[in-house]
Design a protein around this motif. Structure first.
Motif, PDB file in Angstrom:
ATOM      1  N   GLY A 102       0.799  -1.218   0.000  1.00  0.00           N
ATOM      2  CA  GLY A 102       0.000   0.000   0.000  1.00  0.00           C
ATOM      3  C   GLY A 102       0.832   1.268   0.000  1.00  0.00           C
ATOM      4  O   GLY A 102       0.272   2.371   0.113  1.00  0.00           O
ATOM      5  N   ASP A 103       2.155   1.125  -0.109  1.00  0.00           N
ATOM      6  CA  ASP A 103       3.081   2.267  -0.129  1.00  0.00           C
ATOM      7  C   ASP A 103       2.930   3.131   1.128  1.00  0.00           C
ATOM      8  O   ASP A 103       3.051   4.358   1.074  1.00  0.00           O
ATOM      9  N   PHE A 104       2.694   2.486   2.257  1.00  0.00           N
ATOM     10  CA  PHE A 104       2.530   3.239   3.498  1.00  0.00           C
ATOM     11  C   PHE A 104       3.872   3.706   4.068  1.00  0.00           C
ATOM     12  O   PHE A 104       3.891   4.526   4.988  1.00  0.00           O
ATOM     13  N   LEU A 105       4.951   3.199   3.542  1.00  0.00           N
ATOM     14  CA  LEU A 105       6.263   3.707   3.942  1.00  0.00           C
ATOM     15  C   LEU A 105       6.372   5.182   3.572  1.00  0.00           C
ATOM     16  O   LEU A 105       6.937   5.984   4.312  1.00  0.00           O
ATOM     17  N   THR A 106       5.810   5.542   2.427  1.00  0.00           N
ATOM     18  CA  THR A 106       5.803   6.941   1.985  1.00  0.00           C
ATOM     19  C   THR A 106       4.697   7.728   2.681  1.00  0.00           C
ATOM     20  O   THR A 106       4.898   8.881   3.082  1.00  0.00           O
ATOM     21  N   LYS A 107       3.543   7.105   2.854  1.00  0.00           N
ATOM     22  CA  LYS A 107       2.397   7.806   3.423  1.00  0.00           C
ATOM     23  C   LYS A 107       2.605   8.175   4.888  1.00  0.00           C
ATOM     24  O   LYS A 107       2.139   9.227   5.342  1.00  0.00           O
ATOM     25  N   PHE A 108       3.303   7.309   5.644  1.00  0.00           N
ATOM     26  CA  PHE A 108       3.571   7.615   7.050  1.00  0.00           C
ATOM     27  C   PHE A 108       4.739   8.590   7.200  1.00  0.00           C
ATOM     28  O   PHE A 108       4.780   9.379   8.133  1.00  0.00           O
ATOM     29  N   ASN A 109       5.696   8.524   6.295  1.00  0.00           N
ATOM     30  CA  ASN A 109       6.877   9.388   6.352  1.00  0.00           C
ATOM     31  C   ASN A 109       6.642  10.630   5.495  1.00  0.00           C
ATOM     32  O   ASN A 109       7.247  10.820   4.440  1.00  0.00           O
ATOM     33  N   LEU A 110       5.729  11.498   5.948  1.00  0.00           N
ATOM     34  CA  LEU A 110       5.309  12.651   5.155  1.00  0.00           C
ATOM     35  C   LEU A 110       6.447  13.640   4.918  1.00  0.00           C
ATOM     36  O   LEU A 110       6.473  14.319   3.886  1.00  0.00           O
ATOM     37  N   THR A 111       7.388  13.735   5.850  1.00  0.00           N
ATOM     38  CA  THR A 111       8.498  14.681   5.697  1.00  0.00           C
ATOM     39  C   THR A 111       9.629  14.113   4.856  1.00  0.00           C
ATOM     40  O   THR A 111      10.636  14.791   4.638  1.00  0.00           O
ATOM     41  N   ASN A 112       9.446  12.863   4.402  1.00  0.00           N
ATOM     42  CA  ASN A 112      10.468  12.203   3.587  1.00  0.00           C
ATOM     43  C   ASN A 112      11.827  12.165   4.290  1.00  0.00           C
ATOM     44  O   ASN A 112      12.882  12.342   3.667  1.00  0.00           O
ATOM     45  N   GLU A 119      13.051  -2.061   7.937  1.00  0.00           N
ATOM     46  CA  GLU A 119      12.348  -3.107   8.690  1.00  0.00           C
ATOM     47  C   GLU A 119      11.988  -2.625  10.092  1.00  0.00           C
ATOM     48  O   GLU A 119      10.876  -2.856  10.574  1.00  0.00           O
ATOM     49  N   ASP A 120      12.929  -1.942  10.761  1.00  0.00           N
ATOM     50  CA  ASP A 120      12.660  -1.425  12.101  1.00  0.00           C
ATOM     51  C   ASP A 120      11.598  -0.329  12.059  1.00  0.00           C
ATOM     52  O   ASP A 120      10.772  -0.219  12.968  1.00  0.00           O
ATOM     53  N   TYR A 121      11.632   0.480  11.004  1.00  0.00           N
ATOM     54  CA  TYR A 121      10.646   1.563  10.872  1.00  0.00           C
ATOM     55  C   TYR A 121       9.238   0.985  10.728  1.00  0.00           C
ATOM     56  O   TYR A 121       8.296   1.436  11.390  1.00  0.00           O
ATOM     57  N   ILE A 122       9.100  -0.025   9.869  1.00  0.00           N
ATOM     58  CA  ILE A 122       7.787  -0.656   9.663  1.00  0.00           C
ATOM     59  C   ILE A 122       7.325  -1.334  10.952  1.00  0.00           C
ATOM     60  O   ILE A 122       6.166  -1.195  11.367  1.00  0.00           O
ATOM     61  N   ALA A 123       8.252  -2.050  11.599  1.00  0.00           N
ATOM     62  CA  ALA A 123       7.900  -2.758  12.833  1.00  0.00           C
ATOM     63  C   ALA A 123       7.447  -1.779  13.910  1.00  0.00           C
ATOM     64  O   ALA A 123       6.488  -2.037  14.645  1.00  0.00           O
ATOM     65  N   GLY A 124       8.131  -0.636  13.996  1.00  0.00           N
ATOM     66  CA  GLY A 124       7.750   0.360  14.989  1.00  0.00           C
ATOM     67  C   GLY A 124       6.411   1.001  14.680  1.00  0.00           C
ATOM     68  O   GLY A 124       5.619   1.296  15.584  1.00  0.00           O
ATOM     69  N   THR A 125       6.134   1.222  13.391  1.00  0.00           N
ATOM     70  CA  THR A 125       4.886   1.870  12.990  1.00  0.00           C
ATOM     71  C   THR A 125       3.679   0.980  13.258  1.00  0.00           C
ATOM     72  O   THR A 125       2.625   1.470  13.687  1.00  0.00           O
ATOM     73  N   ILE A 126       3.820  -0.317  13.024  1.00  0.00           N
ATOM     74  CA  ILE A 126       2.667  -1.225  13.178  1.00  0.00           C
ATOM     75  C   ILE A 126       2.662  -1.938  14.527  1.00  0.00           C
ATOM     76  O   ILE A 126       1.826  -2.809  14.762  1.00  0.00           O
ATOM     77  N   SER A 127       3.593  -1.557  15.410  1.00  0.00           N
ATOM     78  CA  SER A 127       3.701  -2.265  16.697  1.00  0.00           C
ATOM     79  C   SER A 127       2.465  -2.063  17.580  1.00  0.00           C
ATOM     80  O   SER A 127       2.200  -2.867  18.475  1.00  0.00           O
ATOM     81  N   SER A 128       1.719  -0.984  17.336  1.00  0.00           N
ATOM     82  CA  SER A 128       0.559  -0.697  18.184  1.00  0.00           C
ATOM     83  C   SER A 128      -0.728  -1.360  17.685  1.00  0.00           C
ATOM     84  O   SER A 128      -1.790  -1.164  18.273  1.00  0.00           O
ATOM     85  N   ILE A 129      -0.637  -2.133  16.591  1.00  0.00           N
ATOM     86  CA  ILE A 129      -1.839  -2.813  16.083  1.00  0.00           C
ATOM     87  C   ILE A 129      -2.364  -3.788  17.134  1.00  0.00           C
ATOM     88  O   ILE A 129      -1.610  -4.550  17.728  1.00  0.00           O
ATOM     89  N   GLU A 159      -0.876  10.234  12.200  1.00  0.00           N
ATOM     90  CA  GLU A 159      -1.604  10.578  10.985  1.00  0.00           C
ATOM     91  C   GLU A 159      -2.916   9.796  10.925  1.00  0.00           C
ATOM     92  O   GLU A 159      -2.955   8.661  10.458  1.00  0.00           O
ATOM     93  N   PRO A 160      -4.017  10.380  11.404  1.00  0.00           N
ATOM     94  CA  PRO A 160      -5.282   9.626  11.508  1.00  0.00           C
ATOM     95  C   PRO A 160      -5.804   9.104  10.178  1.00  0.00           C
ATOM     96  O   PRO A 160      -6.297   7.978  10.105  1.00  0.00           O
ATOM     97  N   ASN A 161      -5.709   9.908   9.123  1.00  0.00           N
ATOM     98  CA  ASN A 161      -6.216   9.464   7.817  1.00  0.00           C
ATOM     99  C   ASN A 161      -5.409   8.295   7.267  1.00  0.00           C
ATOM    100  O   ASN A 161      -5.962   7.344   6.695  1.00  0.00           O
ATOM    101  N   VAL A 162      -4.095   8.363   7.447  1.00  0.00           N
ATOM    102  CA  VAL A 162      -3.229   7.277   6.978  1.00  0.00           C
ATOM    103  C   VAL A 162      -3.466   6.023   7.803  1.00  0.00           C
ATOM    104  O   VAL A 162      -3.483   4.904   7.266  1.00  0.00           O
ATOM    105  N   LEU A 163      -3.663   6.187   9.096  1.00  0.00           N
ATOM    106  CA  LEU A 163      -3.943   5.041   9.970  1.00  0.00           C
ATOM    107  C   LEU A 163      -5.221   4.328   9.545  1.00  0.00           C
ATOM    108  O   LEU A 163      -5.265   3.097   9.465  1.00  0.00           O
TER     109      LEU A 163
END
Length: 230
Positions: A102-112, A119-129, A159-163
């Protein structure tokens, strides 16, 4: 009486001394209080707002699964299929796949911002699921009304909309993965059943051939006997 008055007078003097000591250090106390308050306020301002996205769902009805043809060759039930869906929803593999596709790596990292370890970034982002089961009483559980209760899926982030978009993607992937796995299982059972039928057919054909050959031999023997009699 004089001794008691003396003690009271002594206590009064001590309280006065303490009060005077505090007054003499009021500037220092004010500075410390201001510093702590300013630090907390600065920390709060710099902290991003955190939101919790949530979606709810219930277990599927038999009518919704009727067109999937998942029960003809397997022993799967509505409950077992829903359990597999919940397992897929909680699967790290499915969560990561939904994130990447879903290209959420770009959508969550809005400031680029540069990411050292993806891998750590993705794991940290979805750790609260969190997949939350309905809170039910033992009596309700025994009555089997779980299909009427809401299950929920939540994730926390800035980012509520991205979440919300990610939760939608995750449910879609978990649903697809569940159906795919069940379809493969269904095909496996179907193939096994067809193989069994084919073996039975060959067995019947072989038996029919043996009976036909035996009948031919009997006819030949009868003809031979008639010829000998003649």
């Amino acid at each position: 009486m004089q001794e008691i008055k003396k003690n009271e007078s002594t206590n009064e003097i001590n309280l006065v001394e303490i009060f005077n000591s505090i007054l003499s250090k009021k500037l220092l106390i004010s500075i410390i209080t201001f510093f702590v308050t300013a630090t907390v306020a600065l920390y709060s301002i710099n902290q991003p707002l955190m939101f919790i996205a949530k979606t709810s769902f219930i277990s599927p009805s038999k009518n919704s699964l009727a067109n999937l043809d998942l029960f003809k060759f397997t022993n799967e039930t509505r409950e077992s299929i829903f359990s597999q869906f919940l397992a897929e929803l909680s699967s790290d593999k499915v969560q990561i796949q939904a994130f990447i596709d879903g290209d959420f790596l770009t959508k969550f990292n809005l400031t680029n911002s540069p990411i050292d370890n993806i891998e750590d970034y993705i794991a940290g982002t979805i750790s609260s699921i969190s997949v939350n089961l309905p809170k039910v009483s033992k009596k309700t559980l025994e009555l089997g009304f779980l299909n009427e209760l809401n299950y929920s899926l939540t994730i926390q982030g800035a980012e509520p909309n991205v979440l919300t978009s990610y939760l939608t993607q995750l449910i879609k992937y978990a649903n697809t993965s569940t159906i795919t796995n069940l379809s493969k299982l269904n095909e496996k059972f179907k193939l096994a059943r067809l193989t069994e039928i084919e073996l039975k057919r060959k067995e019947l054909v072989d038996l029919a051939q043996r009976n036909r050959f035996l009948r031919i031999e009997l006819i030949k023997e009868e003809d031979s006997q008639k010829i000998r009699q003649i």
